[in-house]
Design a protein around this motif. Structure first.
Motif, PDB file in Angstrom:
ATOM      1  N   LYS A 340      23.662  85.163  17.436  1.00  0.00           N
ATOM      2  CA  LYS A 340      24.414  86.001  18.381  1.00  0.00           C
ATOM      3  C   LYS A 340      23.503  86.957  19.147  1.00  0.00           C
ATOM      4  O   LYS A 340      23.807  87.338  20.276  1.00  0.00           O
ATOM      5  CB  LYS A 340      25.492  86.786  17.639  1.00  0.00           C
ATOM      6  CG  LYS A 340      26.631  85.928  17.109  1.00  0.00           C
ATOM      7  CD  LYS A 340      27.632  86.760  16.332  1.00  0.00           C
ATOM      8  CE  LYS A 340      28.751  85.888  15.784  1.00  0.00           C
ATOM      9  NZ  LYS A 340      29.720  86.676  14.967  1.00  0.00           N
ATOM     10  N   LEU A 341      22.390  87.352  18.524  1.00  0.00           N
ATOM     11  CA  LEU A 341      21.456  88.275  19.165  1.00  0.00           C
ATOM     12  C   LEU A 341      20.418  87.560  20.023  1.00  0.00           C
ATOM     13  O   LEU A 341      19.720  88.198  20.813  1.00  0.00           O
ATOM     14  CB  LEU A 341      20.729  89.100  18.101  1.00  0.00           C
ATOM     15  CG  LEU A 341      21.576  90.040  17.246  1.00  0.00           C
ATOM     16  CD1 LEU A 341      20.719  90.668  16.154  1.00  0.00           C
ATOM     17  CD2 LEU A 341      22.227  91.115  18.103  1.00  0.00           C
ATOM     18  N   SER A 342      20.302  86.257  19.858  1.00  0.00           N
ATOM     19  CA  SER A 342      19.253  85.489  20.527  1.00  0.00           C
ATOM     20  C   SER A 342      19.635  85.141  21.958  1.00  0.00           C
ATOM     21  O   SER A 342      20.761  84.711  22.225  1.00  0.00           O
ATOM     22  CB  SER A 342      18.993  84.200  19.734  1.00  0.00           C
ATOM     23  OG  SER A 342      18.294  83.262  20.500  1.00  0.00           O
ATOM     24  N   LYS A 343      18.685  85.292  22.861  1.00  0.00           N
ATOM     25  CA  LYS A 343      18.928  84.882  24.253  1.00  0.00           C
ATOM     26  C   LYS A 343      19.133  83.377  24.355  1.00  0.00           C
ATOM     27  O   LYS A 343      19.929  82.907  25.165  1.00  0.00           O
ATOM     28  CB  LYS A 343      17.744  85.311  25.123  1.00  0.00           C
ATOM     29  CG  LYS A 343      17.577  86.804  25.298  1.00  0.00           C
ATOM     30  CD  LYS A 343      16.389  87.132  26.192  1.00  0.00           C
ATOM     31  CE  LYS A 343      15.069  86.735  25.535  1.00  0.00           C
ATOM     32  NZ  LYS A 343      13.887  87.116  26.347  1.00  0.00           N
ATOM     33  N   LEU A 344      18.397  82.617  23.549  1.00  0.00           N
ATOM     34  CA  LEU A 344      18.445  81.158  23.638  1.00  0.00           C
ATOM     35  C   LEU A 344      19.612  80.541  22.878  1.00  0.00           C
ATOM     36  O   LEU A 344      20.117  79.481  23.267  1.00  0.00           O
ATOM     37  CB  LEU A 344      17.141  80.553  23.111  1.00  0.00           C
ATOM     38  CG  LEU A 344      15.876  80.823  23.909  1.00  0.00           C
ATOM     39  CD1 LEU A 344      14.663  80.253  23.182  1.00  0.00           C
ATOM     40  CD2 LEU A 344      15.987  80.214  25.301  1.00  0.00           C
ATOM     41  N   TYR A 345      20.049  81.198  21.787  1.00  0.00           N
ATOM     42  CA  TYR A 345      20.984  80.546  20.873  1.00  0.00           C
ATOM     43  C   TYR A 345      22.359  81.197  20.802  1.00  0.00           C
ATOM     44  O   TYR A 345      23.236  80.708  20.087  1.00  0.00           O
ATOM     45  CB  TYR A 345      20.364  80.456  19.472  1.00  0.00           C
ATOM     46  CG  TYR A 345      19.161  79.553  19.464  1.00  0.00           C
ATOM     47  CD1 TYR A 345      19.301  78.175  19.415  1.00  0.00           C
ATOM     48  CD2 TYR A 345      17.870  80.080  19.548  1.00  0.00           C
ATOM     49  CE1 TYR A 345      18.202  77.335  19.442  1.00  0.00           C
ATOM     50  CE2 TYR A 345      16.762  79.249  19.578  1.00  0.00           C
ATOM     51  CZ  TYR A 345      16.932  77.884  19.517  1.00  0.00           C
ATOM     52  OH  TYR A 345      15.840  77.045  19.556  1.00  0.00           O
ATOM     53  N   LYS A 346      22.572  82.299  21.533  1.00  0.00           N
ATOM     54  CA  LYS A 346      23.914  82.872  21.584  1.00  0.00           C
ATOM     55  C   LYS A 346      24.854  81.859  22.248  1.00  0.00           C
ATOM     56  O   LYS A 346      24.420  80.829  22.778  1.00  0.00           O
ATOM     57  CB  LYS A 346      23.899  84.184  22.349  1.00  0.00           C
ATOM     58  CG  LYS A 346      23.480  84.069  23.798  1.00  0.00           C
ATOM     59  CD  LYS A 346      23.388  85.444  24.453  1.00  0.00           C
ATOM     60  CE  LYS A 346      22.936  85.339  25.902  1.00  0.00           C
ATOM     61  NZ  LYS A 346      22.800  86.666  26.534  1.00  0.00           N
ATOM     62  N   GLU A 347      26.132  82.149  22.226  1.00  0.00           N
ATOM     63  CA  GLU A 347      27.123  81.166  22.663  1.00  0.00           C
ATOM     64  C   GLU A 347      26.845  80.638  24.058  1.00  0.00           C
ATOM     65  O   GLU A 347      27.046  79.457  24.334  1.00  0.00           O
ATOM     66  CB  GLU A 347      28.529  81.775  22.597  1.00  0.00           C
ATOM     67  CG  GLU A 347      29.631  80.745  22.801  1.00  0.00           C
ATOM     68  CD  GLU A 347      31.005  81.297  22.476  1.00  0.00           C
ATOM     69  OE1 GLU A 347      31.995  80.663  22.880  1.00  0.00           O
ATOM     70  OE2 GLU A 347      31.087  82.351  21.813  1.00  0.00           O
ATOM     71  N   ALA A 348      26.371  81.477  24.954  1.00  0.00           N
ATOM     72  CA  ALA A 348      26.078  81.032  26.321  1.00  0.00           C
ATOM     73  C   ALA A 348      24.594  80.724  26.513  1.00  0.00           C
ATOM     74  O   ALA A 348      24.149  80.482  27.637  1.00  0.00           O
ATOM     75  CB  ALA A 348      26.509  82.108  27.317  1.00  0.00           C
ATOM     76  N   GLY A 349      23.829  80.715  25.421  1.00  0.00           N
ATOM     77  CA  GLY A 349      22.399  80.476  25.526  1.00  0.00           C
ATOM     78  C   GLY A 349      22.052  79.038  25.847  1.00  0.00           C
ATOM     79  O   GLY A 349      22.832  78.114  25.566  1.00  0.00           O
ATOM     80  N   GLN A 350      20.862  78.833  26.398  1.00  0.00           N
ATOM     81  CA  GLN A 350      20.450  77.505  26.838  1.00  0.00           C
ATOM     82  C   GLN A 350      20.447  76.481  25.714  1.00  0.00           C
ATOM     83  O   GLN A 350      20.803  75.319  25.907  1.00  0.00           O
ATOM     84  CB  GLN A 350      19.047  77.570  27.461  1.00  0.00           C
ATOM     85  CG  GLN A 350      18.568  76.236  28.021  1.00  0.00           C
ATOM     86  CD  GLN A 350      17.176  76.326  28.620  1.00  0.00           C
ATOM     87  OE1 GLN A 350      16.459  77.304  28.398  1.00  0.00           O
ATOM     88  NE2 GLN A 350      16.778  75.308  29.370  1.00  0.00           N
ATOM     89  N   TRP A 351      20.025  76.901  24.509  1.00  0.00           N
ATOM     90  CA  TRP A 351      19.901  75.951  23.391  1.00  0.00           C
ATOM     91  C   TRP A 351      20.921  76.212  22.292  1.00  0.00           C
ATOM     92  O   TRP A 351      20.713  75.832  21.147  1.00  0.00           O
ATOM     93  CB  TRP A 351      18.494  75.996  22.799  1.00  0.00           C
ATOM     94  CG  TRP A 351      17.381  75.785  23.776  1.00  0.00           C
ATOM     95  CD1 TRP A 351      16.265  76.548  23.907  1.00  0.00           C
ATOM     96  CD2 TRP A 351      17.242  74.723  24.734  1.00  0.00           C
ATOM     97  NE1 TRP A 351      15.435  76.042  24.882  1.00  0.00           N
ATOM     98  CE2 TRP A 351      16.018  74.924  25.418  1.00  0.00           C
ATOM     99  CE3 TRP A 351      18.029  73.626  25.099  1.00  0.00           C
ATOM    100  CZ2 TRP A 351      15.569  74.078  26.419  1.00  0.00           C
ATOM    101  CZ3 TRP A 351      17.590  72.775  26.111  1.00  0.00           C
ATOM    102  CH2 TRP A 351      16.377  73.005  26.754  1.00  0.00           C
ATOM    103  N   VAL A 356      24.538  75.111  16.852  1.00  0.00           N
ATOM    104  CA  VAL A 356      25.841  74.551  16.478  1.00  0.00           C
ATOM    105  C   VAL A 356      25.670  73.297  15.636  1.00  0.00           C
ATOM    106  O   VAL A 356      26.307  73.129  14.583  1.00  0.00           O
ATOM    107  CB  VAL A 356      26.681  74.249  17.738  1.00  0.00           C
ATOM    108  CG1 VAL A 356      27.951  73.483  17.367  1.00  0.00           C
ATOM    109  CG2 VAL A 356      27.036  75.544  18.461  1.00  0.00           C
ATOM    110  N   PHE A 357      24.784  72.397  16.070  1.00  0.00           N
ATOM    111  CA  PHE A 357      24.551  71.169  15.303  1.00  0.00           C
ATOM    112  C   PHE A 357      24.007  71.494  13.913  1.00  0.00           C
ATOM    113  O   PHE A 357      24.430  70.904  12.916  1.00  0.00           O
ATOM    114  CB  PHE A 357      23.570  70.252  16.030  1.00  0.00           C
ATOM    115  CG  PHE A 357      24.073  69.704  17.341  1.00  0.00           C
ATOM    116  CD1 PHE A 357      25.394  69.826  17.720  1.00  0.00           C
ATOM    117  CD2 PHE A 357      23.203  69.053  18.208  1.00  0.00           C
ATOM    118  CE1 PHE A 357      25.856  69.318  18.928  1.00  0.00           C
ATOM    119  CE2 PHE A 357      23.648  68.533  19.412  1.00  0.00           C
ATOM    120  CZ  PHE A 357      24.978  68.671  19.782  1.00  0.00           C
TER     121      PHE A 357
END
Length: 416
Positions: A340-351, A356-357
């Motif tokens: 949730k805090l990550s730029k890349l892995y939050k819900e709208a993040g690129q990766w 999720v997988f």
């Protein structure tokens, strides 16, 4: 007298506050520059965050890492903490090199960590990792649209029939040399890591995980045989190249889909941009499955200050620390709070899809000290099947090798 006592007390406190922090020696494996820089910055933040401990890192080439650990253990020269590749954690725990973390750490440090972020043996926690990677199916939206192939989703992945139909369409189109790349040229750990999840999706497994002693009727059971025959058909139907020259088939356009890890995402995005389709693995009967478990931190039994090593691990397992590390390295976080805090892995993040997988499909490889033999035996079985050996014969040979090794090692701590 009271003034003298106070003066002595103050001098002791002053000396204590000025005392140099206690050195904690830790080992980590050498890897790419970006990860090494992120790791060094993380250690520096820990050292600056408190005054009791000073972590000193020694990096060791990955190719010689396990041998270095064993040699150091024999010479009683292990560091206080060290990274370990997650599948090897049970072997090091069984060998007495590392100690359980359950009593060293607060439950909050590991309670929400994904399965792939934990290393266990006989129900006890021995390692924690900030990151993982995720196996996915890469393709192109334009390819799927051209051949009228439904885009699979988390809610509705391809089932076995849909996957077979997609491969058949791509093969008959003549647009590609092969519809699929499963990295058939990769040996070593890849068959267990990459193809083991497909075996599990069929309902089979590498060993009976209820006892970690028997592989008979599991690795050579009906579901595992069905998987092996299915895999052999991929070769026989020329759906995959059994001896690809390299792993560039997808990016060069020779292959329509590439089943591989999230480590390829940035290169593929650079090549295809928004046309890159990152798809969940197929459901081959028992749900999609991907392997979990990468490099993790452990505390050795030789550590003179396990409380300091535990404080270091607790620090780096904070969501803020994990988020900063994965955003620098593009590795997948192992805590939902970090995602949730990550730029890349939050819900709208690129990766975000990789997290999720990992959270939905990730399963660790068998948590037994015998895993190295399980892995090499499965590797040989799959190589033999690719080369034309009868699937049942190949799996039977693997079962025999695995069970003989387990028996020779008196169950590796499990009851025979």
């Amino acid at each position: 007298m009271k003034q003298a006592t106070l003066a002595v007390s103050l001098s002791i406190l002053s000396a204590s506050s000025l005392a140099a922090p206690t050195e904690l020696k830790i080992w980590r494996h050498q890897t790419g520059d970006i990860e090494m820089q992120a790791s060094a910055a993380m250690v520096e933040r820990f050292n600056q965050s408190q005054g009791q401990w000073n972590v000193v890192v020694e990096s060791i080439p990955e190719g010689a890492y396990n041998e270095s650990i064993t040699a150091a253990a024999m010479a009683n020269q292990l560091p206080c903490a060290m990274t370990i590749d997650q599948p090897t954690v049970p072997n090091f725990a069984w060998s007495g090199f590392i100690q359980p973390l359950d009593k060293l750490l607060d439950k909050k440090d590991y309670d929400t960590v994904l399965a792939g972020g934990k290393g266990t043996y006989k129900g006890q926690l021995y390692s924690l990792g900030q990151f993982d990677v995720a196996l996915v199916m890469f393709s192109r939206y334009s390819t799927l649209e051209k051949h009228a192939i439904r885009v699979p989703t988390v809610d509705k992945p391809w089932n076995e029939k849909e996957f077979a139909d997609a491969l058949a369409k791509l093969k008959t189109s003549g647009d590609f040399n092969y519809p699929l790349d499963l990295n058939a040229a990769w040996g070593g750990e890849w068959p267990s890591y990459g193809w083991g999840p497909m075996l599990q999706s069929f309902g089979g497994d590498l060993i009976d995980r209820d006892n970690y002693v028997y592989a008979d009727e599991v690795l050579n059971g009906d579901d595992s045989i069905a998987f092996a025959k299915w895999f052999k058909n991929l070769v026989d139907n020329n759906y995959i190249d059994k001896k690809p020259a390299n792993d560039k088939g997808f990016v060069s356009g020779r292959v329509a889909m590439h089943y591989t890890g999230s480590w390829s995402a940035e290169n593929y995005f650079d090549a295809f941009g928004e046309d890159l389709a990152i798809l969940p693995p197929p459901d081959l009967g028992n749900g999609p499955v991907i392997s979990g478990g990468s490099w993790q931190w452990s505390v050795t039994k030789a550590c003179p200050h396990p409380e300091g090593a535990a404080e270091f691990i607790s620090f780096i397992m904070q969501p803020e620390e994990i988020a900063q590390f994965v955003d620098q390295t593009s590795l997948v976080p192992t805590k939902p709070e970090a995602a949730k805090l990550s730029k890349l892995y939050k819900e709208a993040g690129q990766w975000n899809m990789f997290y999720v997988f990992a959270s939905l499909y990730g399963q660790t490889r068998p948590a037994t000290p015998g895993y190295p033999v399980i892995s090499t035996s499965f590797d040989k079985a799959m190589r033999d099947i690719i080369d034309g050996k009868d699937p049942l014969d190949a799996l039977d040979m693997a079962v025999d090798t695995i069970e003989l090794n387990i028996e020779a090692n008196k169950g590796y701590g499990f009851k025979l």
